[in-house]
Design an enzyme around this catalytic site. Structure first.
Site, PDB file in Angstrom:
ATOM      1  N   VAL A 139       0.851  -1.197   0.000  1.00 18.72           N
ATOM      2  CA  VAL A 139       0.000   0.000   0.000  1.00 18.72           C
ATOM      3  C   VAL A 139       0.882   1.242   0.000  1.00 18.72           C
ATOM      4  CG1 VAL A 139      -0.290   0.056   2.529  1.00 18.72           C
ATOM      5  CG2 VAL A 139      -1.976   1.138   1.085  1.00 18.72           C
TER       6      VAL A 139
ATOM      7  N   PRO B 137      -8.466  18.083   7.477  1.00 20.96           N
ATOM      8  CA  PRO B 137      -9.525  17.359   8.199  1.00 20.96           C
ATOM      9  C   PRO B 137     -10.193  16.322   7.291  1.00 20.96           C
ATOM     10  CG  PRO B 137      -9.845  19.745   8.328  1.00 20.96           C
ATOM     11  CD  PRO B 137      -8.756  19.514   7.327  1.00 20.96           C
TER      12      PRO B 137
ATOM     13  N   ARG C  81       5.578   3.729   8.582  1.00 25.69           N
ATOM     14  CA  ARG C  81       6.927   3.616   8.057  1.00 25.69           C
ATOM     15  C   ARG C  81       7.911   4.150   9.104  1.00 25.69           C
ATOM     16  NH1 ARG C  81       5.193   0.628   4.874  1.00 25.69           N
ATOM     17  NH2 ARG C  81       5.301   0.674   2.587  1.00 25.69           N
TER      18      ARG C  81
ATOM     19  N   ASP D 154       6.314  -1.546  14.440  1.00 31.90           N
ATOM     20  CA  ASP D 154       6.352  -2.641  13.464  1.00 31.90           C
ATOM     21  C   ASP D 154       7.260  -2.261  12.301  1.00 31.90           C
ATOM     22  OD1 ASP D 154       5.500  -5.145  12.267  1.00 31.90           O
ATOM     23  OD2 ASP D 154       4.343  -3.947  10.852  1.00 31.90           O
TER      24      ASP D 154
ATOM     25  N   HIS E 230       8.175  -5.749  10.779  1.00 32.81           N
ATOM     26  CA  HIS E 230       7.316  -5.294   9.671  1.00 32.81           C
ATOM     27  C   HIS E 230       6.372  -6.418   9.187  1.00 32.81           C
ATOM     28  CE1 HIS E 230       7.126  -2.179   6.162  1.00 32.81           C
ATOM     29  NE2 HIS E 230       5.945  -2.727   6.389  1.00 32.81           N
TER      30      HIS E 230
HETATM   31  O1  LIG Z   1       4.058  -1.885   4.678  1.00 30.20           O
HETATM   32  C1  LIG Z   1       3.416  -2.518   3.917  1.00 30.20           C
HETATM   33  C2  LIG Z   1       2.816  -1.987   2.743  1.00 30.20           C
HETATM   34  O2  LIG Z   1       3.062  -0.829   2.382  1.00 30.20           O
HETATM   35  O3  LIG Z   1       2.040  -2.716   2.111  1.00 30.20           O
END
Ligand SMILES: O=CC(=O)O
Length: 356
Positions: free
Chosen positions: A111, A215, A273, A297, A321
């Site tokens: 993602v 927002p 991240r 993580d 992670h």
């Molecule tokens: O960190 C995991 C991702 O970006 O899918």
């Protein structure tokens, strides 16, 4: 009989090597040279199946669980039409130049796309696919698990039980912080941030706050959560959960200026991240008791060297992670990245595309 046996053996040796098998099948089907794609790692089977059964491409793959060496990547991308990558590969001008003008589409099985230079893609008219939504639940679930493990000191407690620290039941021992009547601050109220709040609500959280670049009234109204400046989020939250993307604006945003405003009983959680956090400042905040504990993580770098000072702290829980690491989620990510790539190769709309 002997011929049949030989055929059976041949079949079983060909099938597991998806890319070799795909090349063979795809070339026959098309009767002409198919576009080449490069897959930078061994990926979950659902993704590989979509690619290899598409008949739309010849696949080359770094067939390993470990990341492809940079030199190999630079060599293998030459002349490809599509690149299927992971968050471990930096996709920058060097890689795109090595690929050359044939490259039409990059598809990342993640993602987050902070490892991809959007500017360089845009310059070259290359499209980018990514995998939001399919991992939201798994990441939110792991975020809650990490929060509870950190706030209720689970790893420390397991160590004590195993290593003789468990003398008797003691009223003041191993006390942590609970969610009941707490204030939870979400940094970055996107899909994952909202999914985290939904899972935390039943624990009796009193108030949700969020800080973001703008927002998000529709999302916030459903929770409900109040939009506040970052310093207010820091001052009032018992738990801060970082769910934002890594961008130039969020790089190092969680540093001393944030930690120094937080309650000394507060818990800091990051599943976005590592680059969002100034780790030196976090270390100082944990050692000096500016905050109670942290659960991470993600780190910078990854993997975090085993002799890193953060690993020495009892009030810091570090995971490698794994937020999206369920079998179903990783398969869904692999499949979405594969269909994004194929759509890109055909000039069609992708399931999930980053607008450039
Ligand atoms: O960190 C995991 C991702 O970006 O899918």
């Amino acid at each position: 009989m002997r011929t049949l046996g030989r055929l059976r053996r041949l079949k079983t040796t060909l099938v597991p090597e998806f890319h070799g098998w795909c090349k063979l099948q795809a070339s026959h089907a098309a009767g002409k040279q198919l576009p080449r794609i490069y897959v930078t790692r061994r990926i979950p089977p659902d993704g590989m199946k979509i690619l290899s059964q598409s008949g739309l491409c010849n696949i080359e793959q770094w067939d390993s669980d470990e990341p492809v060496p940079r030199s190999e990547l630079l060599e293998k991308v030459a002349g490809i039409r599509g690149l299927y990558c992971l968050l471990t590969e930096k996709i920058d001008a060097e890689v795109l130049d090595a690929a050359g003008p044939s490259l039409q589409v990059v598809s990342t099985m993640s993602v987050g796309y902070d490892h991809v230079s959007l500017e360089e893609l845009k310059k070259r008219g290359i499209r980018l696919g990514y995998t939001p939504d399919v991992l939201t639940e798994a990441v939110a679930e792991l975020t809650v698990a990490l929060l509870l493990a950190t706030s209720r000191r689970l790893l420390e407690a397991v160590d004590e039980a195993k290593n003789g620290g468990w003398g008797t039941w003691k009223p003041l021992w191993m006390c942590g912080y609970g969610l009941t009547d707490s204030t939870v601050g979400i940094l970055g109220l996107g899909r994952i941030g909202a999914a985290v709040t939904a899972r935390l609500k039943p624990f009796g959280v009193k108030r949700f706050l969020y800080a973001d670049t703008v927002p998000r009234p529709d999302m916030a109204a459903k929770i409900p959560a109040e939009f506040v400046p970052l310093d207010e989020l820091a001052r009032h939250s018992d738990f801060i959960v970082v769910c934002c993307a890594l961008t130039p604006e969020t790089q190092g945003i969680c540093g001393n200026s944030l930690f120094s405003l937080m309650k000394d009983t507060a818990i800091f959680i990051n599943t976005s991240r590592g680059g969002v956090v100034n780790q030196e400042d976090l270390y100082q905040a944990l050692v000096n008791g500016q905050i109670a504990a942290a659960g991470l993580d993600v780190t910078e770098p990854e993997p975090l060297p085993t002799d890193h000072p953060l690993f020495k702290l009892k009030n810091c829980v570090i995971l490698p992670h794994i937020a999206s690491a369920t079998v179903a989620t990783r398969n869904a990510m692999a499949a979405l990245a594969a269909s994004n790539l194929l759509a890109g190769l055909q000039g069609k709309a992708m399931g999930k595309e980053v607008p450039l």
